[in-house]
Design an enzyme around this catalytic site. Structure first.
Site, PDB file in Angstrom:
ATOM      1  CG  HIS A  96      37.732  27.960  16.222  1.00 37.52           C
ATOM      2  ND1 HIS A  96      38.252  29.154  15.781  1.00 37.52           N
ATOM      3  CD2 HIS A  96      37.883  27.957  17.572  1.00 37.52           C
ATOM      4  CE1 HIS A  96      38.703  29.843  16.815  1.00 37.52           C
ATOM      5  NE2 HIS A  96      38.480  29.154  17.915  1.00 37.52           N
ATOM      6  CG  ASP A  98      36.466  28.175  21.855  1.00 32.07           C
ATOM      7  OD1 ASP A  98      37.323  28.342  20.978  1.00 32.07           O
ATOM      8  OD2 ASP A  98      36.002  29.108  22.538  1.00 32.07           O
ATOM      9  CG  HIS A 228      35.147  31.991  18.075  1.00 36.30           C
ATOM     10  ND1 HIS A 228      34.569  30.815  18.497  1.00 36.30           N
ATOM     11  CD2 HIS A 228      36.383  32.017  18.630  1.00 36.30           C
ATOM     12  CE1 HIS A 228      35.409  30.165  19.288  1.00 36.30           C
ATOM     13  NE2 HIS A 228      36.530  30.866  19.368  1.00 36.30           N
ATOM     14  NE  ARG A 243      38.707  29.498  25.102  1.00 34.28           N
ATOM     15  CZ  ARG A 243      39.147  28.685  24.130  1.00 34.28           C
ATOM     16  NH1 ARG A 243      39.364  29.142  22.915  1.00 34.28           N
ATOM     17  NH2 ARG A 243      39.368  27.409  24.369  1.00 34.28           N
TER      18      ARG A 243
HETATM   19  C1  SIN Z   1      39.445  31.963  20.578  1.00 32.05           C
HETATM   20  O1  SIN Z   1      39.439  31.462  19.460  1.00 32.05           O
HETATM   21  O2  SIN Z   1      38.865  31.443  21.514  1.00 32.05           O
HETATM   22  C2  SIN Z   1      40.190  33.257  20.817  1.00 32.05           C
HETATM   23  C3  SIN Z   1      39.692  34.356  19.977  1.00 32.05           C
HETATM   24  C4  SIN Z   1      40.595  35.572  20.031  1.00 32.05           C
HETATM   25  O3  SIN Z   1      41.745  35.462  20.437  1.00 32.05           O
HETATM   26  O4  SIN Z   1      40.128  36.627  19.650  1.00 32.05           O
END
Ligand code: SIN
Length: 252
Positions: A96, A98, A228, A243
């Site tokens: 995805h 974000d 990611h 985050r």
């Molecule tokens: C995310 O998808 O922003 C988090 C990624 C993670 O927890 O490694």
């Protein structure tokens, strides 16, 4: 000003050393930005940011984004807490970008390891400039005028399938497995095979980098040109990440 950056894969990502993220003068910050635009993902070790440091770092890039559905840490709605809720409830184990379901999706995400499992819990990123370059001229020409529908968290937006990065001027593939569900003007059923093909191609292993987290790590990435995927392979072990996400612009 230059900073010390070592590539972490053949496709994208760099490990930055000799930089204290709590003490970045303008010249060093400019060098970090330049490296981020070039390498798309930057890894910093041994940073141990406090919440205020994390927020201040994010604000160097622009106003901070607040997640539309997931609560932030107490007193700091812009700091998203991502805890292990069990594999079934994991929402980040999918390729995805974000919150691409927003009309103006976030640009930069900055993730800080608060607690890491004894093994596993790695994150992968994939280079979407390179994904686009891998398409045949014929498919690229078909995709160029298309827009795709993204939905999630009760929100919906349409974005161009080929997105031009505002800093680099480069085009990247901009569909993902988490939020994109159809092409504009087509049914979901018609769209699904091509979407699956594009997300599969865009996550080819030779377009990725992988990070194994340690306490103190900070990774920042550019959602406008990477996808990611957070691997949930740690059962019920504790894993907590914070985050901070920077407000972005409507994709063009
Ligand atoms: C995310 O998808 O922003 C988090 C990624 C993670 O927890 O490694």
């Amino acid at each position: 000003m230059t900073i010390d950056v070592t590539p972490v894969s053949g496709s994208l990502g760099g490990l930055v050393s000799g930089v204290d993220l709590c003490d970045l003068d303008d010249a060093r910050f400019g060098a970090v930005e330049e490296a981020l635009w070039r390498l798309q993902v930057l890894v910093f070790r041994d940073q141990y940011l406090a919440i205020d440091d994390h927020l201040a770092l994010g604000r160097r890039f622009g106003p901070l984004h607040t997640h539309p559905a997931v609560a932030g840490v107490e007193g700091h709605p812009e700091v998203l807490r991502l805890r292990n809720l069990g594999k079934e409830k994991t929402i980040t184990q999918v390729w995805h970008s974000d919150v691409s379901c927003e009309r103006e999706p976030p640009s930069i995400s900055i993730l800080r390891a608060v607690e890491v499992p004894p093994a596993g819990g790695d994150t992968l990123w994939a280079n979407q400039y390179a994904a686009l370059e891998r398409l045949s001229p014929g498919l690229r020409a078909i995709l160029a005028p298309l827009r795709a529908l993204h939905r999630g968290f009760g929100l919906e937006a349409t974005h161009p399938v080929l997105r031009t990065h505002p800093e680099t001027g480069r085009q990247a593939l901009y569909v993902n497995g988490g939020f994109t569900y159809a092409f504009e003007g087509m049914t979901e059923r018609e769209s699904r095979p091509l979407l699956d093909y594009l997300v599969g191609l865009g996550s080819s292993l030779d377009l990725t980098m992988r990070h194994t987290w340690a306490p103190g790590d900070v990774v920042m990435w550019d959602n406008r040109c990477v996808m990611h995927y957070a691997i949930h392979d740690y059962d019920d072990a504790p894993r907590e990440m914070h985050r901070v996400t920077v407000c972005g612009e409507a994709p063009v």
